[in-house]
Write a protein that holds these residues in place. Structure first.
Motif, PDB file in Angstrom:
ATOM      1  N   VAL A 281     -16.817  19.354 -34.912  1.00 15.54           N
ATOM      2  CA  VAL A 281     -15.905  19.463 -35.740  1.00 15.54           C
ATOM      3  C   VAL A 281     -16.358  20.498 -36.961  1.00 15.54           C
ATOM      4  N   ASP A 282     -17.605  20.232 -37.343  1.00 19.24           N
ATOM      5  CA  ASP A 282     -18.567  21.405 -38.096  1.00 19.24           C
ATOM      6  C   ASP A 282     -18.524  22.797 -37.580  1.00 19.24           C
ATOM      7  N   ALA A 283     -18.554  22.712 -36.212  1.00 24.94           N
ATOM      8  CA  ALA A 283     -18.797  24.060 -35.668  1.00 24.94           C
ATOM      9  C   ALA A 283     -17.303  24.882 -35.849  1.00 24.94           C
ATOM     10  N   LEU A 284     -16.385  24.092 -35.694  1.00 25.90           N
ATOM     11  CA  LEU A 284     -14.853  24.665 -35.836  1.00 25.90           C
ATOM     12  C   LEU A 284     -14.818  25.119 -37.132  1.00 25.90           C
ATOM     13  N   ALA A 285     -15.104  24.233 -38.226  1.00 24.12           N
ATOM     14  CA  ALA A 285     -14.871  24.676 -39.515  1.00 24.12           C
ATOM     15  C   ALA A 285     -15.622  25.935 -39.927  1.00 24.12           C
ATOM     16  N   GLN A 286     -16.979  25.877 -39.507  1.00 26.13           N
ATOM     17  CA  GLN A 286     -17.725  27.130 -39.921  1.00 26.13           C
ATOM     18  C   GLN A 286     -17.288  28.341 -39.282  1.00 26.13           C
ATOM     19  N   GLY A 287     -16.495  28.332 -38.177  1.00 25.85           N
ATOM     20  CA  GLY A 287     -15.985  29.571 -37.581  1.00 25.85           C
ATOM     21  C   GLY A 287     -14.400  30.069 -38.267  1.00 25.85           C
ATOM     22  N   GLU A 288     -14.017  29.367 -39.435  1.00 20.32           N
ATOM     23  CA  GLU A 288     -12.836  29.663 -40.136  1.00 20.32           C
ATOM     24  C   GLU A 288     -13.090  30.743 -40.965  1.00 20.32           C
TER      25      GLU A 288
END
Length: 288
Positions: A281-288
């Motif tokens: 979930v954090d990996a997706l947030a960091q890609g935003e």
């Protein structure tokens, strides 16, 4: 292989969405599960690709977490698995890419769209990301991806999960180089499933499916061609792949792909353990 078979017995599937279907270009109806964003207006969407022999159910825990984080989630039964087509086989190498294009055209997942693949699904996501179809998705997350049997990340027989019929695989590869594809439906790989799991999942792959649900043969070229934002996560205790060597694959291709090693997590745990789910979930947030 108990570390693959056993963990799913503890999963709560009470909230598992019913299967929906989309039309593929050959007329087949292919299955997926839809998870609505839990916080009203979505922050985009994620398309999930399961690992070898599995189906959309195996990604349920991750799908629920991504949904709770505000994403629309679509978890696919990739053709040859689950309720999509004949188990263990596809018609030709390249059909899975066509299916993915057909899915995006039919379902129209909300932008930005992230393709998330686990294990063999991660290898296939890399195949897409390193191809002319990369723009189908805005970003990619590869969870313990299968890179290649020739990559430094590989453990022999994927730690005991995979049994490859090498003589047949080699013979069919030679025939394909000569333009002969009529035997590509023959099985070349089997998986270490329990007897119960064999009845539900996909115990073996044909040559066509084995060749398609993975990166291109020249995986280095696929990595070099990456142009969309891409991240990799792998469990520190992964028993199928060499966790510490994923960074080496991407550095060798001069690709700045972040690799996160999740402590205390094995291969299947990457899609089930809370620490791993939070990292995804954090990996997706960091890609935003």
């Amino acid at each position: 292989m108990s570390s693959v078979n056993d963990p799913f017995r503890a999963v709560d599937y009470s909230g598992l969405p019913k299967l929906e279907y989309y039309p593929a270009r050959d007329g087949e109806s292919l299955a997926f599960r839809r998870y609505s964003a839990a916080q009203g207006e979505s922050r985009g969407s994620a398309v999930l690709l399961h690992g070898s022999s599995a189906d959309s159910r195996s990604m349920h825990v991750l799908a629920e977490a991504l949904s709770a984080a505000g994403l629309e989630v679509h978890s696919l039964d990739v053709r040859g698995h689950g309720s999509s087509g004949e188990k263990g086989d596809i018609a030709y190498v390249g059909q899975l890419e066509h299916d993915l294009q057909d899915f995006v055209a039919a379902v129209k997942p909300a932008a930005p769209v992230t393709l998330i693949g686990f294990s063999s699904g991660g290898g296939f996501a890399l195949r897409v990301a390193g191809s002319e179809r990369a723009d189908l998705f805005d970003r990619y997350v590869l969870l313990a991806p299968f890179i290649s049997q020739d990559a430094p990340t590989y453990r022999a027989n994927s730690g005991g999960w995979v049994k490859v019929g090498v003589p047949r695989y080699v013979a069919l590869s030679i025939l394909n180089q000569l333009g002969i594809h009529r035997f590509n439906h023959l099985p070349v790989i089997s998986y270490a499933l329990s007897e119960d799991a064999r009845q539900l999942l996909t115990p073996e792959y044909s040559f066509n499916l084995a060749q398609n649900y993975r990166p291109q043969a020249d995986y280095n070229e696929a990595v070099r061609r990456l142009r969309q934002p891409t991240r990799v996560l792998v469990g520190e205790q992964d028993e199928m792949f060499q966790a510490q060597r994923f960074d080496e694959v991407f550095r060798a291709a001069n690709q700045p792909v972040p690799v996160t090693i999740v402590d205390g997590v094995n291969h299947i745990g990457l899609t089930l353990k809370p620490t791993a789910i939070n990292a995804a979930v954090d990996a997706l947030a960091q890609g935003e």
